[in-house]
Design an enzyme around this catalytic site. Structure first.
Site, PDB file in Angstrom:
ATOM      1  N   SER B 121       0.870  -1.171   0.000  1.00  0.00           N
ATOM      2  CA  SER B 121       0.000   0.000   0.000  1.00  0.00           C
ATOM      3  C   SER B 121       0.899   1.210   0.000  1.00  0.00           C
ATOM      4  O   SER B 121       2.057   1.113   0.369  1.00  0.00           O
ATOM      5  CB  SER B 121      -0.860  -0.028   1.264  1.00  0.00           C
ATOM      6  OG  SER B 121      -1.616   1.153   1.372  1.00  0.00           O
ATOM      7  N   ARG B 366      -0.564  -4.089  -6.949  1.00  0.00           N
ATOM      8  CA  ARG B 366      -1.852  -4.585  -6.448  1.00  0.00           C
ATOM      9  C   ARG B 366      -2.928  -3.692  -7.015  1.00  0.00           C
ATOM     10  O   ARG B 366      -2.731  -2.483  -7.154  1.00  0.00           O
ATOM     11  CB  ARG B 366      -1.846  -4.539  -4.914  1.00  0.00           C
ATOM     12  CG  ARG B 366      -3.063  -5.141  -4.230  1.00  0.00           C
ATOM     13  CD  ARG B 366      -3.062  -6.664  -4.335  1.00  0.00           C
ATOM     14  NE  ARG B 366      -4.095  -7.251  -3.495  1.00  0.00           N
ATOM     15  CZ  ARG B 366      -5.344  -7.486  -3.882  1.00  0.00           C
ATOM     16  NH1 ARG B 366      -5.727  -7.176  -5.104  1.00  0.00           N
ATOM     17  NH2 ARG B 366      -6.220  -8.019  -3.052  1.00  0.00           N
ATOM     18  N   THR B 402      -7.078   2.083   4.323  1.00  0.00           N
ATOM     19  CA  THR B 402      -6.712   1.256   5.472  1.00  0.00           C
ATOM     20  C   THR B 402      -7.616   1.537   6.668  1.00  0.00           C
ATOM     21  O   THR B 402      -8.084   0.609   7.338  1.00  0.00           O
ATOM     22  CB  THR B 402      -5.246   1.515   5.872  1.00  0.00           C
ATOM     23  OG1 THR B 402      -4.432   1.547   4.706  1.00  0.00           O
ATOM     24  CG2 THR B 402      -4.752   0.438   6.804  1.00  0.00           C
ATOM     25  N   CYS B 553      -0.290  -6.725 -17.101  1.00  0.00           N
ATOM     26  CA  CYS B 553       0.179  -7.553 -16.001  1.00  0.00           C
ATOM     27  C   CYS B 553       1.543  -7.080 -15.551  1.00  0.00           C
ATOM     28  O   CYS B 553       2.485  -7.061 -16.350  1.00  0.00           O
ATOM     29  CB  CYS B 553       0.255  -9.014 -16.423  1.00  0.00           C
ATOM     30  SG  CYS B 553       1.016 -10.058 -15.163  1.00  0.00           S
ATOM     31  N   CYS B 577       3.276 -14.706 -10.727  1.00  0.00           N
ATOM     32  CA  CYS B 577       2.115 -13.911 -10.327  1.00  0.00           C
ATOM     33  C   CYS B 577       2.307 -13.161  -9.015  1.00  0.00           C
ATOM     34  O   CYS B 577       2.804 -13.725  -8.030  1.00  0.00           O
ATOM     35  CB  CYS B 577       0.904 -14.839 -10.225  1.00  0.00           C
ATOM     36  SG  CYS B 577      -0.642 -14.020  -9.818  1.00  0.00           S
ATOM     37  N   CYS B 580      -2.062  -9.627  -7.947  1.00  0.00           N
ATOM     38  CA  CYS B 580      -2.607  -8.265  -7.975  1.00  0.00           C
ATOM     39  C   CYS B 580      -4.052  -8.241  -8.437  1.00  0.00           C
ATOM     40  O   CYS B 580      -4.772  -7.313  -8.116  1.00  0.00           O
ATOM     41  CB  CYS B 580      -1.745  -7.346  -8.839  1.00  0.00           C
ATOM     42  SG  CYS B 580      -2.012  -7.501 -10.615  1.00  0.00           S
ATOM     43  N   CYS B 583      -5.650  -9.036 -14.010  1.00  0.00           N
ATOM     44  CA  CYS B 583      -6.152  -9.806 -15.142  1.00  0.00           C
ATOM     45  C   CYS B 583      -7.604 -10.206 -14.932  1.00  0.00           C
ATOM     46  O   CYS B 583      -8.421 -10.179 -15.860  1.00  0.00           O
ATOM     47  CB  CYS B 583      -5.292 -11.043 -15.367  1.00  0.00           C
ATOM     48  SG  CYS B 583      -5.048 -12.061 -13.905  1.00  0.00           S
TER      49      CYS B 583
END
Lengths: 251, 608
Positions: B121, B366, B402, B553, B577, B580, B583
């Site tokens: 984050s 992310r 958050t 990606c 991967c 995130c 896709c």
């Protein structure tokens, strides 16, 4: 028959390593730590021997600061029966570890000690050999296959050597260090992790085991390997020879 | 000693008295195939050959012999995901137990190898919810120690940075690493008696005969790529709970299934969720350039007027900075490459001075929610609730989620406690949310993002109006435009974007960055990225949209590679991967389904 397995807590193999700015070592703060992969293989082999009925107990030993308990619990979750934690905050080199293991052996009296062939942080490949030397036990290192014969009190070990595979037969008690292709370690399942919380762990200090941790090695400097330079295309064999002779100066 | 109520269907002991250890347990399952960093020249970060076309692989459950009963463990509350929402819920539950003399067993399952490994984050943290949850956080040494010292907002053109008045009010907030904060929250939760199991991925929802959710099932481990069982096969475990809380973060895989099954979006009168992709690096910079607590946000270059997004640059402590780029996923140009936009951005004359002389420590990416108020689904289902970003409480103009995620977890915990101890109804969670400051805050913020549907300038104009004059007090609520996956235009309407080559100093290629995410998966497992129709990539994605997945990606999972007949075929490098979910969101035909791989895999964030 009892088997003792030594396991080490190291930086996880998938982590990108960084050298500390003062070049005294590698950054370990906020970095993921795991059981050394070769130690996992060692523990897996011990568990398989026990599950085949040839051994009664597997004891996992780890040495280091209190965080090592996490690694020990993982070992118990995989299936070790008991744990031993030798607590020390100073750096432990292979000879210290070997001496501590030798002194633990006097109490525990295992018939087999299984270790990983090397730890992925220092790559020493020394501890197993040193333990065997201190105990005057036979050793089968770089094991890719282990077959125990309990009645004859022998263990046959296939060793991965540069020439191929060497098979040795050792009388028990013996020391074995494991190589990559020996087995595929099992996962610690959720129920086993829960059960592991109540398995006993005995604590020692090196002093209690009559081992003095005196550093006989000093790390002078740690640096990153030099960055790879781009390759150069050459147009003929003559040019290659010229470059090897005059630029790289290797012939 | 707290009594641990559990039923192992196959174990010998039925009542285990467990000594709650006060040390942090970061148990992770032994990886099946471990490679020494030196003994094996296996490069995990480069594109690996995978089966050329991935056919639809059924759920892993069907590979376990159905006759083999799985172990089943029961708790009062099961939480999926050890993030801010999940841990806040768990902590709040235990606090209520201690306050009211009750005893509820709480289990948190987490797919990352450690608590915090999958947490990434910005993060400028508003401590509002933490002040309510753990008011002594400062004395208890929470890793929150860099107060915001300056707040800048720049509009970038190719060569200039125009200072604009900052729309943010960050006084009283802190620049933090959320991964570090979540690790601290995990330790606090365990002190209170919460059981946290990292390395276990919840892959399916368990239902009873009345279609009520009764818990989750973890992945089978040790299944090979072809679906057969390997020698270390372990069936998954059923973790049952009287209440199940889903806290999987943005676009949670189980949460999406639940929202579909119980029609939770319609039930809540919600629009579709909209998303953005955030890509971030943590740098260690020259200490002369480091200003702890400095906060910078930018808009404009390198994005065009039709694409919503911008950057952030936050100075943490220890000469570390977080720098990142966020691109809304409703972009239209299929040639857009968010990763390359980020790399380009770092070369801007106002940004590069910070980075010169520094080194990158970590990289990650992310997706995040941008739907805000209009997209909040009804979060309650029979047997549980959805909390945190899986439902979607991020405040878009503030770019903070958050604090609202934590608060939503706390509210869910309070209602859950009532349900389990006083026979209340879980639907009260919806009321609790609507009566809380989450609702108030999100309602006021609701029109900022949708205004950008009309373009960058109208969006900025309305933002100014909102911020200085209206403050959410108007009767209308703007709607979102098309869903992100529908917004992509056909490739013929656009031309390819030329991105400069990485210089290896400020900008990098994907494999180099990926290595810094510490991401890895057991390679011999069925690919967790499933194609609903295996023909669509070559018949639709490639010819019509020029394969956008090979560009959005951030981990180079999707590549089109020529096969022996020189035909381009999709290759899925599932091992890369980053979890995130871009896709799953952006694929034009929604053909890609992100499912959870074996627990313990994925990125290894520690300072993100």
């Amino acid at each position: 028959m009892k088997i003792m397995v030594a396991i080490k807590r190291v930086i996880d193999y998938a982590v990108k390593i960084r050298v500390k700015p003062d070049k005294t070592g590698v950054v370990t703060q906020n970095v993921k730590m795991s059981m050394n992969p070769f130690c996992e293989i060692a523990l897996e082999e011990a568990l398989r021997i026990r599950e085949s009925g040839l051994a009664s107990e597997v004891v996992a030993v780890t040495m280091g600061p209190s965080q090592c308990l996490d690694t020990l619990r993982t070992g118990l979750a995989m299936g070790a029966d008991r744990g031993i934690h030798v607590e020390s905050t100073s750096a432990l080199h292979p000879l210290h570890v070997a001496k501590i293991l030798r002194n633990l052996v006097e109490n525990e009296k295992p018939s087999l000690i299984i270790l990983g062939k090397q730890a992925i942080d220092d790559d020493c490949n020394q501890t197993g050999q040193m333990v065997a030397g201190l105990l005057n036990w036979p050793q089968g290192t770089f094991a890719s296959k282990v077959v125990l014969d309990k009645e004859k009190e022998e263990v046959t070990v296939d060793r991965e050597v540069d020439d191929g595979i060497e098979t040795v037969q050792l009388n028990l008690p013996a020391v074995i260090t494991t190589d990559l292709r020996l087995n595929q370690p099992r996962y610690a399942t959720l129920p086993n992790i829960m059960k592991a919380k109540s398995k006993p762990i005995k604590k020692f200090t090196p002093q209690e085991l009559n081992v003095e941790i005196k550093p006989d090695l000093e790390i002078v400097e740690v640096t990153e390997p030099p960055k790879r330079k781009a390759g150069v295309m050459v147009s003929s064999v003559d040019e290659l020879i010229h470059k090897l002779k005059n630029e790289a100066k290797v012939i | 000693m707290l009594k641990f109520r559990s039923i192992f269907s196959k174990s010998k002991s039925n009542n285990l008295f467990l000594l709650r250890s006060l040390t942090k347990s970061s148990t992770s399952p032994a990886d099946a195939f471990s490679y020494s960093q030196n003994a094996f020249s296996f490069s995990k970060h480069s594109s690996l050959p995978a089966p050329a076309s991935v056919s639809r692989v059924p759920l892993s459950r069907s590979f376990a012999t159905d006759s083999e009963a799985r172990d089943s463990i029961e708790y009062d509350v099961v939480v999926v995901g050890a993030g801010p929402a999940g841990l806040s819920a768990a902590i709040r539950l235990k606090q209520l137990c201690h306050q009211k003399g009750a005893d509820l067993s709480v289990c948190v399952v987490e797919k990352g190898a450690e608590v915090g490994a999958h947490i990434i984050s910005g993060n400028v943290f508003e401590p509002r919810a933490l002040d309510e949850l753990l008011p002594q956080w400062k004395q208890e040494e929470a890793p929150i120690n860099t107060p915001v010292s300056s707040d800048k907002f720049w509009f970038l053109t190719k060569n200039r940075a125009i200072s604009l008045p900052s729309p943010f009010h960050n006084k009283g907030n802190y620049v933090i690493s959320l991964s570090q904060l979540v690790r601290w929250l995990g330790a606090k939760a365990e002190e209170l008696g919460v059981e946290i199991y990292p390395g276990f991925a919840a892959s399916e929802i368990l239902y009873d005969a009345n279609n009520k959710v009764i818990g989750i099932g973890t992945n089978d481990m040790g299944i090979a790529k072809d679906g057969s069982k390997k020698e270390n096969f372990q069936p998954g475990v059923e973790v049952k709970g009287r209440i199940t809380l889903l806290a999987e973060g943005c676009r949670g895989s189980l949460s999406e299934k639940i929202m579909g099954k119980y029609n939770l979006k319609e039930k809540g009168g919600a629009q579709h969720q909209t998303y953005a992709l955030g890509i971030k690096e943590v740098w260690e910079i020259d200490e002369k350039k480091h200003q702890p607590g400095a906060v910078v946000h930018t808009l404009g270059w390198p994005l065009d007027h039709k694409t919503y997004g911008g950057s952030f640059l936050y100075h943490m402590k220890d000469n570390q900075i977080s720098i990142g780029f966020v691109v809304a996923l409703n972009y239209q140009n299929p040639f857009m490459n968010p990763y390359e936009e980020f790399q380009k951005f770092k070369h801007h004359p106002a940004i590069r001075p910070y980075l010169e002389g520094g080194t990158v420590i970590q990289y990650g990416a992310r997706t995040l929610n941008e739907g805000g108020f209009q997209s909040i689904p009804y979060p309650v289902f029979p047997g549980g609730a959805i909390i945190g970003c899986s439902a979607g409480f991020l405040n878009v103009p503030k770019i903070k989620g958050t604090h609202t995620a934590m608060k939503s977890g706390m509210l869910a915990a309070e209602v859950t406690f009532g349900v389990l101890n006083e026979g209340l109804d879980m639907d009260m969670y919806w009321n609790a949310l609507r009566n809380s400051w989450i609702w108030d805050e999100l309602y006021k913020a609701r029109n900022y993002r949708p205004a950008f549907e009309y373009g960058l300038i109208p969006g900025l104009a309305l933002s100014g109006l909102e911020h200085y004059l209206l403050r959410g007090k108007h009767p209308f609520t703007l709607k979102h435009g098309k869903a992100d996956h529908e917004a992509t235009n056909a490739a013929q309407l656009h031309s390819p974007i030329h991105y400069p080559k990485a210089d290896g100093v400020l900008s990098f290629d994907v494999p180099t960055s990926l290595h810094r995410s510490n991401t890895n998966h057991e390679h011999d497992q069925p690919p967790h990225l499933r194609l609903r129709d295996p023909k669509i990539p070559e018949t639709v994605n490639l010819p019509v949209y020029a394969a956008p997945e090979s560009r959005y990606c951030p981990a180079r999972v999707y590549e089109y590679v020529a096969d022996e007949h020189n035909q381009l075929k999709l290759q899925i490098n599932a091992q890369n991967c980053l979890h995130c979910k871009a896709c799953d969101i952006k694929d034009p035909k929604q053909n890609i389904e992100w499912t959870v791989p074996e627990g313990g895999g994925g990125p290894g964030y520690s300072v993100m």
